[in-house]
Write a protein that holds these residues in place. Structure first.
Motif, mmCIF file in Angstrom:
data_model
loop_
_atom_site.group_PDB
_atom_site.id
_atom_site.type_symbol
_atom_site.label_atom_id
_atom_site.label_comp_id
_atom_site.label_asym_id
_atom_site.label_seq_id
_atom_site.Cartn_x
_atom_site.Cartn_y
_atom_site.Cartn_z
ATOM 1 N N ASP A 31 0.842 -1.183 0.000
ATOM 2 C CA ASP A 31 0.000 0.000 0.000
ATOM 3 C C ASP A 31 0.888 1.248 0.000
ATOM 4 N N ASN A 32 0.275 2.411 0.079
ATOM 5 C CA ASN A 32 1.032 3.650 -0.046
ATOM 6 C C ASN A 32 2.051 3.839 1.070
ATOM 7 N N MET A 33 1.632 3.554 2.305
ATOM 8 C CA MET A 33 2.547 3.703 3.424
ATOM 9 C C MET A 33 3.715 2.729 3.317
ATOM 10 N N GLU A 34 3.436 1.486 2.983
ATOM 11 C CA GLU A 34 4.489 0.487 2.843
ATOM 12 C C GLU A 34 5.416 0.822 1.687
ATOM 13 N N MET A 35 4.860 1.347 0.606
ATOM 14 C CA MET A 35 5.693 1.744 -0.521
ATOM 15 C C MET A 35 6.600 2.919 -0.153
ATOM 16 N N ALA A 36 6.065 3.848 0.643
ATOM 17 C CA ALA A 36 6.890 4.984 1.080
ATOM 18 C C ALA A 36 8.042 4.512 1.963
ATOM 19 N N TYR A 37 7.759 3.589 2.866
ATOM 20 C CA TYR A 37 8.828 3.008 3.679
ATOM 21 C C TYR A 37 9.858 2.297 2.794
ATOM 22 N N ALA A 38 9.372 1.533 1.813
ATOM 23 C CA ALA A 38 10.270 0.771 0.941
ATOM 24 C C ALA A 38 11.183 1.703 0.148
ATOM 25 N N ARG A 39 10.680 2.855 -0.263
ATOM 26 C CA ARG A 39 11.530 3.810 -0.985
ATOM 27 C C ARG A 39 12.666 4.320 -0.091
ATOM 28 N N GLN A 40 12.356 4.583 1.161
ATOM 29 C CA GLN A 40 13.395 5.040 2.077
ATOM 30 C C GLN A 40 14.429 3.940 2.338
ATOM 31 N N VAL A 41 13.969 2.699 2.422
ATOM 32 C CA VAL A 41 14.893 1.575 2.598
ATOM 33 C C VAL A 41 15.812 1.453 1.389
ATOM 34 N N PHE A 42 15.253 1.635 0.191
ATOM 35 C CA PHE A 42 16.058 1.581 -1.036
ATOM 36 C C PHE A 42 17.132 2.671 -1.038
ATOM 37 N N VAL A 43 16.749 3.900 -0.683
ATOM 38 C CA VAL A 43 17.710 5.007 -0.653
ATOM 39 C C VAL A 43 18.796 4.738 0.383
ATOM 40 N N TYR A 44 18.395 4.222 1.539
ATOM 41 C CA TYR A 44 19.363 3.952 2.608
ATOM 42 C C TYR A 44 20.374 2.893 2.164
ATOM 43 N N ASN A 45 19.880 1.805 1.553
ATOM 44 C CA ASN A 45 20.789 0.757 1.093
ATOM 45 C C ASN A 45 21.698 1.248 -0.026
ATOM 46 N N GLU A 46 21.197 2.118 -0.882
ATOM 47 C CA GLU A 46 22.029 2.684 -1.939
ATOM 48 C C GLU A 46 23.228 3.431 -1.347
ATOM 49 N N ARG A 47 22.962 4.203 -0.296
ATOM 50 C CA ARG A 47 24.053 4.942 0.347
ATOM 51 C C ARG A 47 25.056 3.986 0.989
ATOM 52 N N ILE A 48 24.538 2.922 1.590
ATOM 53 C CA ILE A 48 25.430 1.958 2.240
ATOM 54 C C ILE A 48 26.311 1.261 1.200
ATOM 55 N N VAL A 49 25.705 0.841 0.090
ATOM 56 C CA VAL A 49 26.456 0.133 -0.950
ATOM 57 C C VAL A 49 27.494 1.056 -1.580
#
Length: 822
Positions: free
Chosen positions: A180-198
């Motif tokens: 849903d929208n809230m879960e997708m918003a969380y998932a986008r932040q997780v993606f950005v965070y992992n990108e920075r880590i990688v």
């Protein structure tokens, strides 16, 4: 003797006379009765007369029992001495003169009454607990049903009030995503965070990123949830050997308490400001801006009219109420300002407050603490001012068992008072200091979620747990409510990245566990299970997003030492079968296209190997071939292909059949390996090439192309066609692999059928000779037939001499064909 005879004769004569008189002397009919009827009649007559006296009854009893040797008086004394006091029935009162018996019976009656009351209370409590459990269970089921209905689309009725909506916008059902929208918003932040880590750049603050999502949702409860998480994660961590030692370190616990109090104080300041600005006319704001004037304005709106308030007023309000609200807002200086205006009425409290304010940790010295506690017990505790009691308890940390219900009218006030009373220093003068562990045990184990109506007020119970540093229990409770599952997972991610989450040693443990070495309120959260539970919802439709969450498990291992990130990726690939998207693919020219996994791990090949191994163990051999090929495990590719081809090599080829797929796969791999110079072990490579030739042989055979098939099998030099070759071929056969041996019965039967077909063709056509290039010759027909018979005979000899047990029907069919040729 004669006298006795005469008496008996007289009696008999009299009886006969009475009988004669009875028959003739009365008009009544004669009644004949037996002995039982006579006895019953006599008993009825006796009952009509006066009752027999007790004395006559005693005489009869004495006569009856005396004949048997019983002493009736002694028996009567023994019977009177018997007592029914040992029964569980309330005892009858004894005679007033028997004091000892009376007291004994009264005592036993009191015990029986207590037992009965306890029994009744126990049953009532059990029934009450039963219905509470049932209500909580039904509440959980209701939440699951509501959560399911929310996922059906916008046409579904919304049973949730607008004020408790967890998603600002309706659930997006576009595409095929299950997020849903809230879960997708969380998932986008997780993606950005992992990108920075990688990328190796500066690690961003994951809590702030998730807090931004909460603010965009415009949900008050979710925003407050992340503000609490933000406060509790902003603690200086003490360098120790383990997370458990860090969490139990007094310095870390002191930081947790300070952060929790600051959050509660900030929220209370906001509450006061909201009340003031909502009632400006009553508040009568004025003077220098600050906590003192804010508290005064707040009391103008909500004046305190409790009875028994002591020690006068300050600006028209009770002095102790002013002090308490200043302390509750976290402004000790404002409380000092109040005390200075009424110092003449407050005794030594000003000294204690000044020492409290001057200390960095807001604590009194041992001597001052002892004096304040003594003063509290002597005069304050028995007083009538509830605000004065609270102020003494907060400053001196005394009387932690007191709940102060007159002042603490909300859970926030209760938590703030209890957190202020916690003693973290061993030199405290308290004999039994109130510690953070005791507060945690009180709230989590003694009270529990039923006391706080957890399922009806989930955010309230989450606040109770999170502000008392019970992060694992708070996350586990939130995860049990389906609509709050996504928040629980991301709170767990935040604490895990801050190195504050306690994990169990076994990754297969339940969600919330307790290790034997842990103290009472301490719990551990199975972070791996929580992540996999959450991703299971959308891994089939959003495999890339699931991969992002699995990346948080890269540093965790199972009890067998397996990397959990690799294990979860393997399971994800097997469940979704998105091999190319997740792991990549290889083109015909050998070029590998990277998959989604490549950016997460430097050594992608090991991950692919794990997936391939798991795939093989589950029996998905065709997929395992492709995965091993992707992982550059060429020998393993050939080994599995040999096993697969050997099972279908003798079958007729059909479009889209297993044999057709394997044949195409084997040919493409053979061409690529030959072009790139890749190969496996000598045995597997040799077997693989032989299997490809056998595929060709059986293709010709099923197409009835006898010449090509016979020519192919002779070129392979697998079977003897002359008697001289039999022994050599038998010895050579020992060196073939099991895959080749498994195909031998079908190869022998196919070859014999070819020879038999050529034999029948030769018998019905012009003689053909293999020695003349197929030209017709006179007298060559018999020679050619004998030549085919000799080849068939060589095959029969070969089959008989093999150190390999052929199926029984194979030998029979071979002999039958050979007989037909003779």
């Amino acid at each position: 003797m004669d006298t006795d005879g005469e008496d008996f004769a007289d009696l008999l004569q009299q009886a006969d006379q009475l009988a004669a008189d009875a028959e003739t002397g009365s008009d009544l009919p004669r009644v004949t009765r037996n002995l039982n009827q006579i006895y019953e009649t006599s008993q009825r007559l006796v009952s009509k007369v006066a009752p027999i006296s007790q004395d006559s009854t005693d005489v009869k009893a004495s006569i009856l029992l005396g004949t048997k040797g019983y002493d009736v008086p002694k028996i009567s004394q023994k019977l009177e001495g018997l007592s029914a006091a040992k029964t569980f029935e309330p005892l009858e009162p004894v005679r007033d003169t028997d004091i000892q018996s009376f007291l004994r019976n009264e005592r036993e009656n009191a015990l029986l009454a207590v037992i009965e009351q306890t029994k009744r209370n126990t049953f009532e409590e059990a029934e009450k607990r039963h219905w509470e459990c049932m209500e909580n269970e039904w509440e959980r089921e209701k939440q699951k049903i509501l959560n399911s209905l929310r996922g059906l689309g916008q046409d579904t009725l919304d049973f949730q009030p607008e004020s408790e909506s967890f998603v600002a916008e309706p659930v997006s059902m576009h595409g095929r995503s299950n997020l849903d929208n809230m879960e997708m918003a969380y998932a986008r932040q997780v993606f950005v965070y992992n990108e920075r880590i990688v990328e190796g750049s500066i690690r961003p603050n994951l809590v702030d990123m998730f807090h931004d999502v909460a603010r965009q949702s415009d949900d008050k409860h979710v925003c407050e949830l992340w503000e609490m998480v933000k406060s509790m994660t902003e603690v200086p961590l003490v360098a120790t050997d383990s997370i458990k030692e860090t969490r139990l370190d007094p310095r870390t616990q002191a930081s947790f308490i300070v952060q929790a109090k600051q959050y509660l104080e900030q929220m209370y300041c906001k509450h006061i400001q909201k009340i003031i600005y909502g009632n400006l006319q009553q508040a009568q704001m004025g003077g220098i801006p600050g906590t003192f004037n804010s508290v005064r304005s707040f009391l103008n709106v909500h004046p305190q009219h409790l009875k028994g308030l002591e020690d006068g007023l300050v600006d028209g309000h009770p002095v102790w109420a002013m002090i308490y609200y200043c302390l509750r807002c976290g402004d000790v200086a404002a409380a000092q300002q109040v005390v200075s205006r009424a110092a003449h009425n407050l005794g030594d409290f000003q000294v204690f407050l000044n020492e409290y304010a001057s200390d960095e940790d807001n604590r009194l010295s041992a001597g001052s603490e002892k004096k304040l506690s003594l003063q509290y017990r002597r005069s304050v505790k028995g007083g009538t001012d509830p605000f004065k009691k609270v102020c003494y308890c907060v400053i001196g940390g005394c009387d932690p068992d007191e709940d102060h219900p007159e002042v603490a009218d909300s859970i926030d006030d209760y938590l703030w008072i209890k957190l202020s009373q916690i003693q973290l220093h061993p030199e405290s003068t308290h004999q039994d200091p109130f510690t953070l562990h005791k507060l945690q045990k009180l709230l989590f184990e003694d009270f529990g979620e039923s006391h706080f109506s957890g399922y009806q007020q989930p955010f309230l119970y989450f606040e109770v747990l999170i502000l008392t540093a019970q992060f694992e229990a708070a996350i586990e409770f939130l995860s049990r409510i389906d609509r709050l599952m996504c928040h629980a997972v991301h709170v767990a991610l935040a604490f895990y990245e801050q190195k504050l989450l306690l994990l169990p040693q076994n990754s297969q443990a339940q969600l919330l566990t307790k290790e034997p070495s842990d103290i009472s309120p301490l719990r551990r959260l199975n972070f791996v299970r929580l992540i996999t539970m959450y991703t299971r919802k959308f891994e089939a439709t959003d495999a890339r997003e699931a991969l992002q969450y699995f990346y948080f498990l890269r540093d965790l291992h199972t009890s067998q030492g397996e990397n959990l990130f690799k294990s979860c990726v393997s399971e994800l690939v097997l469940e979704t079968r998105e091999f190319e998207m997740l792991l990549g693919k290889i083109d015909r020219d050998g070029t590998r296209h990277p998959g989604a996994i490549d950016k997460f791990h430097g050594d992608t090949q090991k991950i692919i190997e794990v997936v391939a191994r798991d795939t093989e163990s589950k029996g998905l051999f065709e997929d395992a071939v492709r995965l091993y090929d992707l992982a550059n495990k060429h020998d393993k590719v050939l080994e599995i292909l040999n096993k697969l081809i050997s099972q279908v090599v003798s079958q007729p080829n059909a479009p889209q059949s297993s044999r057709d797929r394997l044949r195409a796969l084997a040919i493409s791999i053979a061409e690529r390996y030959r072009t790139q110079g890749k190969e496996g072990s000598r045995a597997n490579t040799k077997t693989f090439l032989l299997m490809l030739d056998l595929l060709t042989f059986f293709d010709f055979y099923h197409e009835s192309n006898m010449e090509e098939s016979l020519s192919t099998i002779k070129q392979l030099q697998l079977l003897p066609f002359t008697a001289e070759e039999v022994e050599h071929k038998v010895n050579t056969f020992r060196h073939y692999t099991d895959e080749v041996r498994r195909c031998l019965p079908d190869i022998l039967l196919a070859t014999m059928n070819i020879l038999h077909a050529k034999f029948k063709q030769a018998k019905t056509s012009a003689p053909m000779s293999p020695f003349t290039g197929g030209r017709s010759t006179d007298g060559g027909k018999d020679t050619f037939l004998n030549y085919l018979r000799s080849e068939a005979r060589a095959l029969i000899m070969f089959a008989g001499m093999l150190p390999y047990r052929l199926p029984g029907d194979t030998n029979a069919r071979l002999v039958q064909i050979e007989v037909l040729m003779n």
